[in-house]
Write a protein that holds these residues in place. Structure first.
Motif, PDB file in Angstrom:
ATOM      1  N   PRO A 121       0.722  -1.222   0.049  1.00 26.20           N
ATOM      2  CA  PRO A 121       0.114   0.184  -0.107  1.00 26.20           C
ATOM      3  C   PRO A 121       0.773   1.357   0.077  1.00 26.20           C
ATOM      4  N   THR A 122       1.971   1.452   0.594  1.00 26.11           N
ATOM      5  CA  THR A 122       2.627   2.675   0.960  1.00 26.11           C
ATOM      6  C   THR A 122       3.676   2.693  -0.226  1.00 26.11           C
ATOM      7  N   THR A 123       3.480   1.887  -1.195  1.00 25.74           N
ATOM      8  CA  THR A 123       4.098   2.399  -2.685  1.00 25.74           C
ATOM      9  C   THR A 123       3.189   3.068  -3.397  1.00 25.74           C
ATOM     10  N   VAL A 124       1.994   3.079  -3.245  1.00 28.37           N
ATOM     11  CA  VAL A 124       0.763   3.720  -3.955  1.00 28.37           C
ATOM     12  C   VAL A 124       0.651   5.157  -3.290  1.00 28.37           C
ATOM     13  N   ALA A 125       0.403   4.982  -2.004  1.00 25.30           N
ATOM     14  CA  ALA A 125      -0.031   6.041  -1.226  1.00 25.30           C
ATOM     15  C   ALA A 125       0.774   7.518  -1.598  1.00 25.30           C
ATOM     16  N   PRO A 126       2.155   7.318  -1.531  1.00 24.44           N
ATOM     17  CA  PRO A 126       2.794   8.839  -1.686  1.00 24.44           C
ATOM     18  C   PRO A 126       2.482   9.436  -2.939  1.00 24.44           C
ATOM     19  N   LEU A 127       1.928   8.506  -4.008  1.00 21.86           N
ATOM     20  CA  LEU A 127       1.565   9.029  -5.208  1.00 21.86           C
ATOM     21  C   LEU A 127       0.481  10.032  -5.088  1.00 21.86           C
ATOM     22  N   ILE A 128      -0.663   9.292  -4.290  1.00 24.30           N
ATOM     23  CA  ILE A 128      -1.972   9.871  -4.082  1.00 24.30           C
ATOM     24  C   ILE A 128      -1.721  11.216  -3.165  1.00 24.30           C
ATOM     25  N   GLN A 129      -0.988  11.110  -2.283  1.00 24.37           N
ATOM     26  CA  GLN A 129      -0.580  11.927  -1.259  1.00 24.37           C
ATOM     27  C   GLN A 129       0.088  13.160  -1.877  1.00 24.37           C
ATOM     28  N   ASN A 130       0.652  12.928  -3.040  1.00 24.98           N
ATOM     29  CA  ASN A 130       1.393  14.184  -3.818  1.00 24.98           C
ATOM     30  C   ASN A 130       0.606  14.643  -5.118  1.00 24.98           C
ATOM     31  N   GLY A 131      -0.594  14.142  -5.055  1.00 24.73           N
ATOM     32  CA  GLY A 131      -1.466  14.714  -6.333  1.00 24.73           C
ATOM     33  C   GLY A 131      -1.218  13.947  -7.598  1.00 24.73           C
ATOM     34  N   LEU A 132      -0.617  12.991  -7.437  1.00 29.91           N
ATOM     35  CA  LEU A 132      -0.050  12.201  -8.813  1.00 29.91           C
ATOM     36  C   LEU A 132      -1.241  11.152  -9.248  1.00 29.91           C
ATOM     37  N   ILE A 133      -1.118  10.626 -10.304  1.00 35.20           N
ATOM     38  CA  ILE A 133      -2.149   9.896 -10.684  1.00 35.20           C
ATOM     39  C   ILE A 133      -1.392   8.420 -11.149  1.00 35.20           C
ATOM     40  N   PRO A 134      -1.786   7.333 -10.328  1.00 33.07           N
ATOM     41  CA  PRO A 134      -1.266   5.908 -10.486  1.00 33.07           C
ATOM     42  C   PRO A 134      -1.949   5.519 -11.868  1.00 33.07           C
ATOM     43  N   VAL A 135      -0.879   4.868 -12.398  1.00 34.48           N
ATOM     44  CA  VAL A 135      -1.521   4.237 -13.873  1.00 34.48           C
ATOM     45  C   VAL A 135      -1.141   2.663 -13.505  1.00 34.48           C
ATOM     46  N   PHE A 136      -2.323   1.856 -13.373  1.00 35.28           N
ATOM     47  CA  PHE A 136      -1.824   0.659 -12.738  1.00 35.28           C
ATOM     48  C   PHE A 136      -1.792  -0.299 -13.878  1.00 35.28           C
ATOM     49  N   VAL A 137      -0.763  -1.210 -14.039  1.00 34.86           N
ATOM     50  CA  VAL A 137      -0.743  -2.289 -14.975  1.00 34.86           C
ATOM     51  C   VAL A 137      -0.632  -3.628 -14.272  1.00 34.86           C
ATOM     52  N   ASP A 138      -0.834  -4.701 -15.185  1.00 33.01           N
ATOM     53  CA  ASP A 138      -1.095  -6.049 -14.362  1.00 33.01           C
ATOM     54  C   ASP A 138       0.235  -6.547 -13.916  1.00 33.01           C
ATOM     55  N   CYS A 139       0.224  -7.576 -13.301  1.00 34.61           N
ATOM     56  CA  CYS A 139       1.663  -8.249 -12.884  1.00 34.61           C
ATOM     57  C   CYS A 139       1.658  -9.699 -13.556  1.00 34.61           C
ATOM     58  N   GLU A 140       2.731 -10.353 -13.602  1.00 32.94           N
ATOM     59  CA  GLU A 140       3.088 -11.430 -14.231  1.00 32.94           C
ATOM     60  C   GLU A 140       2.622 -12.507 -12.936  1.00 32.94           C
ATOM     61  N   LEU A 141       2.174 -13.642 -13.402  1.00 37.15           N
ATOM     62  CA  LEU A 141       2.115 -14.741 -12.356  1.00 37.15           C
ATOM     63  C   LEU A 141       3.359 -15.549 -12.425  1.00 37.15           C
ATOM     64  N   GLY A 142       3.712 -15.647 -11.232  1.00 38.03           N
ATOM     65  CA  GLY A 142       5.179 -16.393 -11.142  1.00 38.03           C
ATOM     66  C   GLY A 142       6.236 -15.554 -10.402  1.00 38.03           C
ATOM     67  N   THR A 143       6.403 -14.213 -10.941  1.00 36.68           N
ATOM     68  CA  THR A 143       7.204 -13.278 -10.661  1.00 36.68           C
ATOM     69  C   THR A 143       6.624 -12.089  -9.893  1.00 36.68           C
ATOM     70  N   TYR A 144       5.284 -12.019 -10.170  1.00 31.47           N
ATOM     71  CA  TYR A 144       4.482 -11.143  -9.454  1.00 31.47           C
ATOM     72  C   TYR A 144       4.938  -9.654  -9.517  1.00 31.47           C
ATOM     73  N   ASN A 145       5.835  -9.505 -10.537  1.00 25.90           N
ATOM     74  CA  ASN A 145       6.300  -8.070 -11.081  1.00 25.90           C
ATOM     75  C   ASN A 145       5.574  -7.631 -11.982  1.00 25.90           C
ATOM     76  N   LEU A 146       5.620  -6.136 -12.277  1.00 23.20           N
ATOM     77  CA  LEU A 146       4.935  -5.583 -13.160  1.00 23.20           C
ATOM     78  C   LEU A 146       5.285  -6.077 -14.517  1.00 23.20           C
ATOM     79  N   ASP A 147       4.233  -6.295 -15.406  1.00 24.67           N
ATOM     80  CA  ASP A 147       4.203  -6.865 -16.864  1.00 24.67           C
ATOM     81  C   ASP A 147       4.742  -5.865 -17.788  1.00 24.67           C
TER      82      ASP A 147
END
Ligand SMILES: Cc1ncc(COP(=O)(O)O)c(C=O)c1O
Length: 440
Positions: A121-147
């Protein structure tokens, strides 16, 4: 030896004695002893260093903090380490640094930052707290990292940065991410809170992007109790980050500076337009800051932990490998972790996804393990957009985030931390065997 020195020595001896009486090795009783997912691994040396710092009574960042930052920087091969009071603070500080007016091309309200939906959660929270817009991408299964293949589609004319966590220690494809970021002129922050010691192409994660973040919460690779750090090779970014950590002030004095003229050598001679003549540099504020500073007692703990880090990393790898070999036979039912051939992973934990079409769900397996005193944890926030606190945030989604939903429903992790010995790992594997033999 002075009276104070010999008394100190006596105190240290007593601390060591107390350690072995109260904190020494615990016998493993199968079925009774909890198999933690993570935990502090320490001995009398950590306690003595902290007591040493308490006796010195400097309290705020001092000689231990300087040593900790310097030695951590040397370990990572990075020139700047900014020690803070948590990994969440490190993430907040990294984002706030990129928003500072002192930075050319800084982020502004409404700018977009690409990040995965499976996250802490606190990877996303500072974006919102600073008025930025998170753009969410999916993750890969297995690595669970950003696709990484979703990145191009995620970029718009408002995109200014990518914020990538190395999930559970597993390095993201940093070459691809940096190539794209350079081509599009984007800032990159790496959340390496789970990944201290992990490498991609032999280079430490957290050191590819403009800024990296670390956490020293007790579950992580080393601990300072609470604690974290921002790392960078960019002096300008480091200067801004230190300023924002330290109330927003302009002063760059070292932690235990005693020179009344300060590190700048002309503390009382600054001429700042709009301020009274010869203004005291210590009280000049060039950023809107916070106080995110840890104590020197935390740093004293960190210095001892850091010396043990290479051994901790080896143990984590060993435990991971044993679980991986032992659980391979259940791949019909479980998705096991995968990682890049170019990655050398300092694992935080062992992630497992229960295949959705199978005869049992995550709930059955997790219950089975927890009943056997084996701790499990969910993969942090799962798909963050589904969390109650985040549902109404202003954000953009790339695609349907189907893997992220599956992670939220079917994934969990178990421990590989250095406090687990072979007997405990055997016990974990035996319980898996019983689960599969008995019921399914
Ligand atoms: C990926 C990630 N980022 C950030 C954090 C926050 O760190 P802290 O708990 O030190 O605030 C964590 C915490 O575990 C984490 O796993």
């Amino acid at each position: 030896m002075s009276d104070a020195d010999s008394l100190k020595r006596e105190i240290f001896e007593k601390v060591a004695e107390f350690y072995s009486l109260e904190h020494g090795e615990q016998a493993f009783i199968p079925g009774q002893t909890k198999i933690h997912y993570a935990g502090r691994v320490y001995d009398q040396r950590e306690m003595i260093a902290m007591v040493d710092s308490v006796l010195e009574f400097w309290l705020t960042m001092g000689r231990y903090a300087e040593k900790f930052e310097e030695e951590l920087g040397r370990f990572l091969g990075v020139s700047e380490v900014i020690f803070v009071n948590s990994g969440s603070s490190a993430n907040l500080l990294a984002v706030a640094t990129l928003c500072s007016k002192e930075l050319e091309g800084h982020l502004e309200q409404g700018d977009e930052v690409i990040t995965p939906a499976v996250t802490f959660p606190t990877t996303v929270a500072p974006l919102i707290q600073n008025g930025l817009i998170p753009v969410f991408v999916d993750c890969e299964l297995g690595t669970y990292n950003l696709d990484v293949s979703a990145l191009e589609e995620a970029i718009s004319e408002r995109t200014k940065a990518i914020f990538v966590p190395h999930t559970l220690g597993n390095p993201c494809e940093m070459d691809e991410i940096m190539r794209l970021a350079e081509k599009r002129g984007l800032f990159v922050i790496e959340d390496a809170c789970d990944a201290l010691g992990s490498r991609f192409d032999s280079r430490h994660v957290g050191t590819f992007g403009h800024l990296g973040t670390l956490s020293f919460y007790p579950a992580h690779h080393i601990t300072t109790g609470e604690g974290g750090a921002v790392i960078t090779n960019d002096r300008k970014l480091a200067k801004i980050a230190r300023s924002i950590r330290d109330w927003g002030r302009a002063c760059w004095c070292k932690y235990n500076t005693t020179d009344p003229n300060g590190a700048c050598g002309r503390r009382f001679e600054w001429q700042i337009p709009g301020l009274p003549d010869t203004y005291d540099h210590r009280y000049l504020y060039t950023n809107i800051g916070y106080n995110l500073r840890p104590t020197d007692i935390q740093a004293a703990l960190g210095v001892v932990q850091l010396a043990k880090l290479p051994g901790f990393i080896e143990k984590r790898k060993h435990n991971f490998q044993r679980l991986f070999e032992g659980l391979k036979r259940y791949e019909d039912h479980l998705i096991l972790p995968t990682w890049s051939e170019r990655a050398d992973v300092s694992w935080f934990a062992f992630p497992i996804t229960v295949k959705p079409e199978g005869p049992f769900g995550r709930q059955e397996l997790v219950r089975w393990l927890e009943d056997a005193r084996i701790e499990t944890r969910l993969l942090f926030a799962g798909n963050i957009i589904k969390q109650p606190g985040y549902r109404d945030m202003k954000c953009k989604l790339v695609g349907k985030l189907e893997n992220s939903d599956l992670v939220m429903r079917n994934s969990f992790f178990i421990g590989v931390y250095p406090g687990l010995d072979d007997a405990r790992i055997d016990y974990v594997l035996d319980r898996f065997e019983e689960f599969f033999d008995g019921s399914w």
